[in-house]
Design a protein around this motif. Structure first.
Motif, short mmCIF file in Angstrom:
data_model
loop_
_atom_site.label_atom_id
_atom_site.label_comp_id
_atom_site.label_asym_id
_atom_site.label_seq_id
_atom_site.Cartn_x
_atom_site.Cartn_y
_atom_site.Cartn_z
N LEU A 1 64.78 -28.84 -47.58
CA LEU A 1 65.99 -28.76 -48.39
C LEU A 1 65.66 -28.76 -49.88
O LEU A 1 66.23 -27.98 -50.65
N GLY A 2 64.73 -29.61 -50.29
CA GLY A 2 64.31 -29.63 -51.69
C GLY A 2 63.76 -28.29 -52.12
O GLY A 2 64.05 -27.80 -53.22
N GLY A 3 62.97 -27.67 -51.26
CA GLY A 3 62.43 -26.35 -51.56
C GLY A 3 63.50 -25.28 -51.66
O GLY A 3 63.46 -24.41 -52.54
N ILE A 4 64.49 -25.36 -50.78
CA ILE A 4 65.60 -24.40 -50.81
C ILE A 4 66.39 -24.54 -52.10
O ILE A 4 66.71 -23.55 -52.76
N VAL A 5 66.70 -25.77 -52.48
CA VAL A 5 67.48 -26.00 -53.69
C VAL A 5 66.69 -25.57 -54.93
O VAL A 5 67.23 -24.92 -55.83
N ALA A 6 65.41 -25.90 -54.97
CA ALA A 6 64.57 -25.48 -56.11
C ALA A 6 64.49 -23.96 -56.16
O ALA A 6 64.57 -23.35 -57.24
N GLY A 7 64.35 -23.32 -54.99
CA GLY A 7 64.31 -21.86 -54.94
C GLY A 7 65.62 -21.24 -55.41
O GLY A 7 65.63 -20.20 -56.08
N ALA A 8 66.74 -21.89 -55.07
CA ALA A 8 68.04 -21.40 -55.52
C ALA A 8 68.13 -21.45 -57.04
O ALA A 8 68.61 -20.50 -57.67
N ALA A 9 67.65 -22.53 -57.63
CA ALA A 9 67.67 -22.64 -59.10
C ALA A 9 66.85 -21.52 -59.72
O ALA A 9 67.28 -20.88 -60.69
N GLU A 10 65.68 -21.27 -59.17
CA GLU A 10 64.82 -20.21 -59.70
C GLU A 10 65.49 -18.84 -59.54
O GLU A 10 65.44 -18.01 -60.45
N LEU A 11 66.10 -18.61 -58.38
CA LEU A 11 66.75 -17.33 -58.12
C LEU A 11 67.95 -17.11 -59.05
O LEU A 11 68.11 -16.05 -59.63
#
Length: 107
Positions: free
Chosen positions: A74-84
């Motif tokens: 989940l942390g990776g998904i949220v961080a990826g969303a911020a980057e995207l």
């Protein structure tokens, strides 16, 4: 992306803060076991409470690995969303600048 650039940036910062918080929780769960570890009867005061903590530790150990993996994901998904979102914002800004430049040249 209906707000001003400042509002969008604040949202991106908040998303990153959420990712960081999730990963902090992940780290805490990864390193936690029995909250009564290191304590005995003299500190706890009851063998039933001590037994309950031991049982909790057994159950927690079984579930902790799955939970920490899910938190990490989940942390990776949220961080990826911020980057995207940030990448999309930059691409949109660049496209708008190009459009404005073409409009000015045509005028």
């Amino acid at each position: 992306m209906g707000g001003s650039e400042g509002q969008l940036q604040a949202d991106l910062d908040r998303i990153q803060e959420c990712a960081d918080a999730i990963l902090t929780i992940h780290d805490s769960f990864s390193n936690s076991a029995n909250p009564a570890e290191g304590y005995g009867m003299s500190e706890i005061g009851s063998s039933r409470v001590l037994d309950a903590f031991d049982e909790f530790e057994s159950n927690w150990s079984i579930r902790r690995e799955k939970l920490t993996k899910e938190l990490e994901d989940l942390g990776g998904i949220v961080a990826g969303a911020a980057e995207l979102y940030e990448a999309i914002d930059h691409e949109l800004a660049e496209a708008l600048r190009e459009h404005d430049a073409q409009y000015e040249e045509a005028s």
